[in-house]
Design a protein around this motif. Structure first.
Motif, PDB file in Angstrom:
ATOM      1  N   THR A   1      -1.408 -20.125  -2.819  1.00 53.15           N
ATOM      2  CA  THR A   1      -0.340 -19.130  -2.782  1.00 53.15           C
ATOM      3  C   THR A   1      -0.473 -18.223  -3.992  1.00 53.15           C
ATOM      4  O   THR A   1      -1.150 -18.565  -4.967  1.00 53.15           O
ATOM      5  CB  THR A   1       1.046 -19.789  -2.788  1.00 53.15           C
ATOM      6  N   GLY A   2       0.163 -17.071  -3.937  1.00 49.97           N
ATOM      7  CA  GLY A   2       0.125 -16.142  -5.060  1.00 49.97           C
ATOM      8  C   GLY A   2       1.396 -15.328  -5.133  1.00 49.97           C
ATOM      9  O   GLY A   2       2.116 -15.185  -4.136  1.00 49.97           O
ATOM     10  N   VAL A   3       1.677 -14.797  -6.317  1.00 48.42           N
ATOM     11  CA  VAL A   3       2.821 -13.912  -6.520  1.00 48.42           C
ATOM     12  C   VAL A   3       2.280 -12.524  -6.882  1.00 48.42           C
ATOM     13  O   VAL A   3       1.535 -12.385  -7.844  1.00 48.42           O
ATOM     14  CB  VAL A   3       3.741 -14.420  -7.641  1.00 48.42           C
ATOM     15  N   PHE A   4       2.646 -11.525  -6.106  1.00 47.87           N
ATOM     16  CA  PHE A   4       2.195 -10.154  -6.328  1.00 47.87           C
ATOM     17  C   PHE A   4       3.375  -9.260  -6.707  1.00 47.87           C
ATOM     18  O   PHE A   4       4.208  -8.956  -5.864  1.00 47.87           O
ATOM     19  CB  PHE A   4       1.563  -9.581  -5.061  1.00 47.87           C
ATOM     20  N   PRO A   5       3.446  -8.791  -7.943  1.00 43.08           N
ATOM     21  CA  PRO A   5       4.412  -7.752  -8.275  1.00 43.08           C
ATOM     22  C   PRO A   5       3.825  -6.391  -7.861  1.00 43.08           C
ATOM     23  O   PRO A   5       2.775  -5.987  -8.359  1.00 43.08           O
ATOM     24  CB  PRO A   5       4.551  -7.852  -9.793  1.00 43.08           C
ATOM     25  N   VAL A   6       4.494  -5.688  -6.957  1.00 43.13           N
ATOM     26  CA  VAL A   6       3.982  -4.423  -6.429  1.00 43.13           C
ATOM     27  C   VAL A   6       4.987  -3.316  -6.726  1.00 43.13           C
ATOM     28  O   VAL A   6       6.106  -3.338  -6.197  1.00 43.13           O
ATOM     29  CB  VAL A   6       3.747  -4.519  -4.901  1.00 43.13           C
ATOM     30  N   GLN A   7       4.608  -2.384  -7.581  1.00 45.45           N
ATOM     31  CA  GLN A   7       5.485  -1.260  -7.890  1.00 45.45           C
ATOM     32  C   GLN A   7       5.353  -0.223  -6.780  1.00 45.45           C
ATOM     33  O   GLN A   7       4.295   0.357  -6.579  1.00 45.45           O
ATOM     34  CB  GLN A   7       5.114  -0.632  -9.230  1.00 45.45           C
ATOM     35  N   MET A   8       6.438   0.002  -6.033  1.00 44.49           N
ATOM     36  CA  MET A   8       6.428   0.942  -4.921  1.00 44.49           C
ATOM     37  C   MET A   8       7.168   2.214  -5.312  1.00 44.49           C
ATOM     38  O   MET A   8       8.247   2.158  -5.913  1.00 44.49           O
ATOM     39  CB  MET A   8       7.078   0.310  -3.685  1.00 44.49           C
ATOM     40  N   ARG A   9       6.589   3.362  -4.967  1.00 40.89           N
ATOM     41  CA  ARG A   9       7.196   4.657  -5.279  1.00 40.89           C
ATOM     42  C   ARG A   9       7.207   5.531  -4.033  1.00 40.89           C
ATOM     43  O   ARG A   9       6.248   5.539  -3.248  1.00 40.89           O
ATOM     44  CB  ARG A   9       6.417   5.353  -6.397  1.00 40.89           C
ATOM     45  N   TRP A  10       8.291   6.289  -3.874  1.00 45.00           N
ATOM     46  CA  TRP A  10       8.411   7.229  -2.760  1.00 45.00           C
ATOM     47  C   TRP A  10       7.738   8.537  -3.183  1.00 45.00           C
ATOM     48  O   TRP A  10       8.203   9.227  -4.086  1.00 45.00           O
ATOM     49  CB  TRP A  10       9.871   7.450  -2.414  1.00 45.00           C
ATOM     50  N   ILE A  11       6.622   8.853  -2.544  1.00 43.26           N
ATOM     51  CA  ILE A  11       5.806  10.008  -2.928  1.00 43.26           C
ATOM     52  C   ILE A  11       5.404  10.770  -1.671  1.00 43.26           C
ATOM     53  O   ILE A  11       4.820  10.190  -0.744  1.00 43.26           O
ATOM     54  CB  ILE A  11       4.541   9.579  -3.693  1.00 43.26           C
ATOM     55  N   ALA A  12       5.710  12.038  -1.621  1.00 44.49           N
ATOM     56  CA  ALA A  12       5.267  12.919  -0.534  1.00 44.49           C
ATOM     57  C   ALA A  12       5.634  12.352   0.832  1.00 44.49           C
ATOM     58  O   ALA A  12       4.829  12.371   1.769  1.00 44.49           O
ATOM     59  CB  ALA A  12       3.761  13.168  -0.630  1.00 44.49           C
ATOM     60  N   GLY A  13       6.846  11.823   0.930  1.00 42.68           N
ATOM     61  CA  GLY A  13       7.339  11.379   2.221  1.00 42.68           C
ATOM     62  C   GLY A  13       6.891  10.018   2.691  1.00 42.68           C
ATOM     63  O   GLY A  13       7.013   9.695   3.884  1.00 42.68           O
ATOM     64  N   ASP A  14       6.395   9.179   1.776  1.00 38.30           N
ATOM     65  CA  ASP A  14       6.012   7.820   2.170  1.00 38.30           C
ATOM     66  C   ASP A  14       6.041   6.929   0.934  1.00 38.30           C
ATOM     67  O   ASP A  14       6.052   7.410  -0.206  1.00 38.30           O
ATOM     68  CB  ASP A  14       4.620   7.809   2.798  1.00 38.30           C
ATOM     69  N   TRP A  15       6.066   5.612   1.165  1.00 39.59           N
ATOM     70  CA  TRP A  15       5.989   4.658   0.077  1.00 39.59           C
ATOM     71  C   TRP A  15       4.536   4.452  -0.321  1.00 39.59           C
ATOM     72  O   TRP A  15       3.672   4.262   0.526  1.00 39.59           O
ATOM     73  CB  TRP A  15       6.610   3.319   0.475  1.00 39.59           C
ATOM     74  N   LYS A  16       4.271   4.499  -1.625  1.00 39.59           N
ATOM     75  CA  LYS A  16       2.932   4.321  -2.169  1.00 39.59           C
ATOM     76  C   LYS A  16       2.946   3.241  -3.246  1.00 39.59           C
ATOM     77  O   LYS A  16       3.967   3.007  -3.905  1.00 39.59           O
ATOM     78  CB  LYS A  16       2.416   5.625  -2.789  1.00 39.59           C
ATOM     79  N   ILE A  17       1.804   2.591  -3.445  1.00 39.64           N
ATOM     80  CA  ILE A  17       1.653   1.616  -4.523  1.00 39.64           C
ATOM     81  C   ILE A  17       1.382   2.357  -5.826  1.00 39.64           C
ATOM     82  O   ILE A  17       0.392   3.088  -5.938  1.00 39.64           O
ATOM     83  CB  ILE A  17       0.500   0.646  -4.231  1.00 39.64           C
ATOM     84  N   GLY A  18       2.268   2.179  -6.799  1.00 35.44           N
ATOM     85  CA  GLY A  18       2.039   2.744  -8.120  1.00 35.44           C
ATOM     86  C   GLY A  18       1.163   1.845  -8.966  1.00 35.44           C
ATOM     87  O   GLY A  18       0.314   2.307  -9.722  1.00 35.44           O
ATOM     88  N   ALA A  19       1.359   0.540  -8.839  1.00 38.59           N
ATOM     89  CA  ALA A  19       0.574  -0.442  -9.583  1.00 38.59           C
ATOM     90  C   ALA A  19       0.810  -1.805  -8.948  1.00 38.59           C
ATOM     91  O   ALA A  19       1.826  -2.034  -8.294  1.00 38.59           O
ATOM     92  CB  ALA A  19       0.962  -0.455 -11.055  1.00 38.59           C
TER      93      ALA A  19
END
Length: 239
Positions: free
Chosen positions: A185-203
């Motif tokens: 198993t793993g834990v993933f912290p995913v920074q999500m940002r709303w960019i240009a009309g969609d959700w994108k991964i920031g980091a």
């Protein structure tokens, strides 16, 4: 439980800094680019009940994207559920391949365009993962070799209308050339940002806090005691 009937359950993703993939005696640190903004510990912004920043308080049903690109769903709604759904879709795809070129193509579609290092860093990480798994460095792999990750549960931090840290608890399996399997198993912290009309991964993985202590077997009392909430897979796919 997220997995649908017939879906493989596989190993923690191939790109989160601070996430360690463990297969037998192999321990591989997996990396992703820091974009310099480190939004992991920004104060949460209060939300009204109608705001896209409203945080779910229990299990959620993942929603589909409006279309596909590079083999993944994109075009998610501007809601917190949309952000979690996008994070799950992107991590499942990017962490479920042993093809560096495909991993990079996923990040070019799913990543924040301002974080230009995401595709190349993920491709490099996949190459290191192949080496650690004693697979040839390039080219297609012979069946039954597979590596796939499925997000099973989630938590949220710092929920705002256009920015949210999504924690994903994953269940993963590696199948080697002899058909042997290893799961973790793993834990993933995913920074999500709303960019240009969609959700994108920031980091991915680069936050100011270590979330590894939250690791637990998905869909267990231990996971629930750590604050994990269930993800329910959306049937079908984007057209």
């Amino acid at each position: 439980m997220r997995n649908l009937i017939g879906a493989k359950r596989l190993v923690p993703g191939a790109f989160a800094a601070g996430v360690v993939l463990v297969i037998g005696a192999i321990a591989v640190p997996l990396i992703c680019a820091r974009d310099g903004r480190n939004a992991g510990n920004k104060p949460a912004i209060p939300a009204s009940p109608s705001s896209p920043a409203v945080a779910p308080s229990g299990a959620i049903s993942l929603v589909q994207g409006a279309r596909t690109a590079a083999g993944i769903q994109v075009g998610f709604p501007h809601t917190t559920v949309g952000a979690v759904s996008a994070a799950s879709e992107y991590v499942d795809a990017a962490a479920s391949t042993l093809d560096p070129d495909y991993a990079a193509s996923v990040m070019r579609v799913a990543g924040d365009p301002g974080n230009t290092a995401l595709p190349s860093n993920l491709a490099t990480s996949i190459g290191k993962l192949r080496a650690a798994l004693q697979l040839r460095p390039a080219g297609p792999l012979d069946p039954p070799v597979t590596f796939q990750t499925t997000a099973q549960m989630y938590q949220l931090r710092n929920v705002a209308a256009d920015d949210v840290l999504v924690l994903l608890l994953t269940d993963s399996t590696f199948i080697n050339a002899q058909g042997g399997t290893a799961q973790t198993t793993g834990v993933f912290p995913v920074q999500m940002r709303w960019i240009a009309g969609d959700w994108k991964i920031g980091a991915v993985g680069h936050t100011d806090q270590d979330y590894s202590a939250l690791a637990a077997t998905p869909d267990t009392q231990a996971a629930a005691s750590h604050g994990w909430l269930a993800l329910v897979g959306a049937p079908g796919g984007a057209s």
